[in-house]
Design a protein around this motif. Structure first.
Motif, PDB file in Angstrom:
ATOM      1  N   GLY A  37      -0.253 -10.632 -37.923  1.00 33.54           N
ATOM      2  CA  GLY A  37       0.565  -9.501 -37.500  1.00 33.54           C
ATOM      3  C   GLY A  37       1.741  -9.910 -36.646  1.00 33.54           C
ATOM      4  O   GLY A  37       2.451  -9.063 -36.102  1.00 33.54           O
ATOM      5  N   GLY A  38       1.961 -11.217 -36.526  1.00 36.47           N
ATOM      6  CA  GLY A  38       2.997 -11.715 -35.630  1.00 36.47           C
ATOM      7  C   GLY A  38       4.368 -11.783 -36.265  1.00 36.47           C
ATOM      8  O   GLY A  38       4.564 -11.272 -37.357  1.00 36.47           O
ATOM      9  N   PRO A  39       5.305 -12.418 -35.579  1.00 39.48           N
ATOM     10  CA  PRO A  39       5.107 -13.095 -34.289  1.00 39.48           C
ATOM     11  C   PRO A  39       4.917 -12.107 -33.145  1.00 39.48           C
ATOM     12  O   PRO A  39       5.547 -11.057 -33.117  1.00 39.48           O
ATOM     13  N   ARG A  40       4.026 -12.466 -32.193  1.00 40.54           N
ATOM     14  CA  ARG A  40       3.769 -11.618 -31.039  1.00 40.54           C
ATOM     15  C   ARG A  40       4.098 -12.375 -29.749  1.00 40.54           C
ATOM     16  O   ARG A  40       3.986 -13.591 -29.694  1.00 40.54           O
ATOM     17  N   VAL A  41       4.489 -11.603 -28.743  1.00 38.64           N
ATOM     18  CA  VAL A  41       4.930 -12.195 -27.478  1.00 38.64           C
ATOM     19  C   VAL A  41       4.209 -11.520 -26.318  1.00 38.64           C
ATOM     20  O   VAL A  41       4.037 -10.302 -26.310  1.00 38.64           O
ATOM     21  N   THR A  42       3.779 -12.314 -25.346  1.00 39.58           N
ATOM     22  CA  THR A  42       3.248 -11.798 -24.088  1.00 39.58           C
ATOM     23  C   THR A  42       4.111 -12.316 -22.951  1.00 39.58           C
ATOM     24  O   THR A  42       4.341 -13.526 -22.851  1.00 39.58           O
ATOM     25  N   TYR A  43       4.610 -11.399 -22.128  1.00 41.33           N
ATOM     26  CA  TYR A  43       5.416 -11.787 -20.972  1.00 41.33           C
ATOM     27  C   TYR A  43       4.543 -11.753 -19.725  1.00 41.33           C
ATOM     28  O   TYR A  43       3.777 -10.811 -19.513  1.00 41.33           O
ATOM     29  N   LEU A  44       4.679 -12.784 -18.916  1.00 43.00           N
ATOM     30  CA  LEU A  44       3.915 -12.925 -17.680  1.00 43.00           C
ATOM     31  C   LEU A  44       4.894 -12.840 -16.521  1.00 43.00           C
ATOM     32  O   LEU A  44       5.827 -13.648 -16.417  1.00 43.00           O
ATOM     33  N   ILE A  45       4.716 -11.834 -15.644  1.00 46.58           N
ATOM     34  CA  ILE A  45       5.669 -11.626 -14.560  1.00 46.58           C
ATOM     35  C   ILE A  45       4.939 -11.569 -13.221  1.00 46.58           C
ATOM     36  O   ILE A  45       3.731 -11.334 -13.157  1.00 46.58           O
ATOM     37  N   ARG A 286       0.839 -15.783 -37.903  1.00 50.61           N
ATOM     38  CA  ARG A 286      -0.170 -16.226 -36.931  1.00 50.61           C
ATOM     39  C   ARG A 286       0.486 -17.147 -35.902  1.00 50.61           C
ATOM     40  O   ARG A 286       0.318 -18.349 -35.928  1.00 50.61           O
ATOM     41  N   ILE A 287       1.237 -16.546 -35.024  1.00 51.35           N
ATOM     42  CA  ILE A 287       1.920 -17.314 -33.989  1.00 51.35           C
ATOM     43  C   ILE A 287       2.028 -16.443 -32.747  1.00 51.35           C
ATOM     44  O   ILE A 287       2.207 -15.228 -32.846  1.00 51.35           O
ATOM     45  N   HIS A 288       1.865 -17.066 -31.579  1.00 51.01           N
ATOM     46  CA  HIS A 288       1.948 -16.298 -30.334  1.00 51.01           C
ATOM     47  C   HIS A 288       2.819 -17.053 -29.331  1.00 51.01           C
ATOM     48  O   HIS A 288       2.751 -18.278 -29.228  1.00 51.01           O
ATOM     49  N   VAL A 289       3.632 -16.292 -28.604  1.00 47.61           N
ATOM     50  CA  VAL A 289       4.504 -16.854 -27.583  1.00 47.61           C
ATOM     51  C   VAL A 289       4.143 -16.224 -26.241  1.00 47.61           C
ATOM     52  O   VAL A 289       4.016 -15.001 -26.139  1.00 47.61           O
ATOM     53  N   VAL A 290       3.946 -17.055 -25.229  1.00 45.10           N
ATOM     54  CA  VAL A 290       3.741 -16.565 -23.862  1.00 45.10           C
ATOM     55  C   VAL A 290       4.940 -17.007 -23.031  1.00 45.10           C
ATOM     56  O   VAL A 290       5.277 -18.195 -23.004  1.00 45.10           O
ATOM     57  N   VAL A 291       5.595 -16.044 -22.375  1.00 43.69           N
ATOM     58  CA  VAL A 291       6.799 -16.317 -21.604  1.00 43.69           C
ATOM     59  C   VAL A 291       6.575 -15.921 -20.152  1.00 43.69           C
ATOM     60  O   VAL A 291       6.265 -14.768 -19.862  1.00 43.69           O
ATOM     61  N   ALA A 311       3.634  -7.541 -25.142  1.00 46.18           N
ATOM     62  CA  ALA A 311       2.900  -7.032 -23.986  1.00 46.18           C
ATOM     63  C   ALA A 311       3.444  -7.673 -22.722  1.00 46.18           C
ATOM     64  O   ALA A 311       4.075  -8.728 -22.756  1.00 46.18           O
ATOM     65  N   VAL A 312       3.176  -7.001 -21.596  1.00 50.29           N
ATOM     66  CA  VAL A 312       3.583  -7.510 -20.293  1.00 50.29           C
ATOM     67  C   VAL A 312       2.355  -7.562 -19.395  1.00 50.29           C
ATOM     68  O   VAL A 312       1.636  -6.573 -19.261  1.00 50.29           O
ATOM     69  N   ILE A 313       2.098  -8.718 -18.812  1.00 53.20           N
ATOM     70  CA  ILE A 313       1.025  -8.864 -17.830  1.00 53.20           C
ATOM     71  C   ILE A 313       1.678  -9.129 -16.486  1.00 53.20           C
ATOM     72  O   ILE A 313       2.415 -10.108 -16.323  1.00 53.20           O
ATOM     73  N   ALA A 314       1.448  -8.242 -15.531  1.00 49.99           N
ATOM     74  CA  ALA A 314       2.049  -8.359 -14.207  1.00 49.99           C
ATOM     75  C   ALA A 314       1.000  -8.795 -13.195  1.00 49.99           C
ATOM     76  O   ALA A 314      -0.120  -8.271 -13.181  1.00 49.99           O
ATOM     77  N   ILE A 315       1.371  -9.744 -12.351  1.00 43.65           N
ATOM     78  CA  ILE A 315       0.487 -10.239 -11.296  1.00 43.65           C
ATOM     79  C   ILE A 315       1.132  -9.892  -9.961  1.00 43.65           C
ATOM     80  O   ILE A 315       2.325 -10.119  -9.757  1.00 43.65           O
TER      81      ILE A 315
END
Length: 420
Positions: A37-45, A286-291, A311-315
């Motif tokens: 279902g990609g390419p998919r991206v997850t952002y880490l902030i 089938r590829i995933h990017v984490v930024v 998606a966005v993951i906030a810390i």
């Protein structure tokens, strides 16, 4: 909105905060690599010091130890990063360091050449995608040896002698066919996209011997300039390097980890980052990017163009009420981002100059307290947290204090009515 505050007893309530964050990142990655279902991206902030870069390094080490990922690209243009320099289990370090604490300041053209050639070996159209995205064409030249009368073979004079073992010659590293290919290209300005695959393979072997090479770019703007890669601005160089590195590891089943791609990037290039990234990876499922990023512009502009596949993951560190801090991790999809200013206020804990989002948030909180009396305590807590955000004006503080008094009065009225 999907939102898990892990430290507050979410689904990973028995985990340490950093372990819970790792589990959430892993869940996003596994879904992409197993179900497509990609390419998919997850952002880490999150603020400096909350562990974004360490999580990228941890993810890289974990999947490298598994050995079942097609490629793990660790991309950084910063002076320092948290990635290891080891290449194993498909892991490829694509940062600026050449040793533990050293910075790779020289031979940038050779680095660009190696990355572009690696991408072309994976996919011939990689360099054309890069050129279309950056609106510039990439060329290189290798100067022919000028030393006459030398007994050293011509090609051998072009490489770093330290790369040749004692007593070895270039013939020990390059076949007759490889040497012939390189000699045919000497002294010419060659466009990467014009190379054939056998030429790409021969040049890759030659580049491993660290020859002197120059890279040029031809801008597709009205001026139609051709200039040295080193003459580009730092932002242009970083943008080109980031996307070239992405293409060098882009394939089905790959994991790409990018640390702070916004370094030196103009606002407009930050706005275009997500769209360009997805365009470079188009067709891969089938590829995933984490930024890991500090740029709300990258995220909000990405949300505008791609509401479902990121998606966005906030810390964030928050007061634990006992004089210390605890870590809160929230997870949401791009489609849950209402606006750039709301993203900045909620996830970057900053009130921008004369923003209307503070007043909107106050109004929403008061309305929630009226409609849901059982949530009044939580509403008051959230209202008070607004005052801790950077950039809050005295007028905003006054509005918050007024709202808290209104909500408390509402609670008192309800309590009195219940007692009677």
């Amino acid at each position: 909105m999907e939102s898990d505050a892990f430290v507050d007893g979410g689904m990973e309530q028995n985990m340490a905060p950093q372990d819970a964050l790792f589990a959430k990142l892993q869940a996003h990655i596994e879904h992409s690599l197993h179900f497509g279902g990609g390419p998919r991206v997850t952002y880490l902030i999150g603020n400096n010091g909350v562990g974004k870069s360490r999580q990228l390094a941890r993810i890289a080490a974990h999947y490298a130890s598994q050995g079942d990922i097609a490629a793990i690209g660790c991309i950084s243009n910063a002076v320092y990063d948290r990635f290891t320099l080891t290449s194993r289990g498909g892991l490829e370090y694509l940062g600026s360091r050449s040793s533990g604490n050293a910075v790779f300041h020289t031979a940038i053209d050779r680095l660009v050449s190696k990355i572009i050639l690696k991408g072309m070996q994976r996919s011939k159209r990689a360099v054309r995608l890069l050129e279309e995205t950056l609106e510039m064409d990439f060329m290189f030249s290798i100067d022919a040896p000028q030393e006459k009368g030398s007994k050293v073979p011509p090609l051998q004079r072009l490489v770093d002698r330290r790369k040749l073992k004692s007593g070895a010659s270039i013939a020990d590293f390059l076949s007759v066919s490889d040497r012939r290919t390189v000699v045919e290209l000497l002294g010419r300005q060659v466009r990467f996209s014009s190379l054939k695959l056998d030429q790409v393979a021969s040049l890759q072997k030659f580049m491993d011997l660290n020859p002197e090479v120059r890279v040029f770019v031809h801008r597709r703007n009205p001026a139609r300039q051709t200039i040295d890669f080193g003459a580009l601005s730092t932002g242009e160089q970083n943008r080109a390097l980031t996307f070239a590195k992405v293409l060098s590891v882009a394939e089905e089943g790959a994991l790409i980890l990018i640390d702070e791609p916004e370094i030196s990037l103009h606002l407009h290039w930050q706005m275009d980052f997500h769209r360009s990234l997805k365009g470079l990876l188009e067709g891969l499922k089938r590829i995933h990017v984490v930024v890991a990023t500090h740029s709300p512009v990258i995220i909000s502009e990405g949300a505008k163009h791609d509401s479902d596949d990121a998606a966005v993951i906030a810390i964030d560190h928050v007061d634990d009420g006992e004089g210390g801090e605890r870590l809160i991790v929230t997870d949401r999809l791009f489609r849950d981002i209402a606006s750039h200013e709301r993203l900045v206020l909620d996830d970057f804990n900053t009130a921008t100059y004369r923003t209307q989002e503070v007043d909107l948030k106050i109004a929403e909180s008061v309305l929630e307290a009226v409609e849901n009396p059982d949530r009044i305590a939580d509403v008051i807590k959230r209202l008070q947290q607004i005052c801790a955000k950077l950039g809050i004006s005295e007028e905003d503080r006054h509005h918050v204090e007024t709202a808290v008094r209104v909500v408390r009065k509402q609670a008192l009225v309800l309590d009195t009515g219940a007692q009677s």
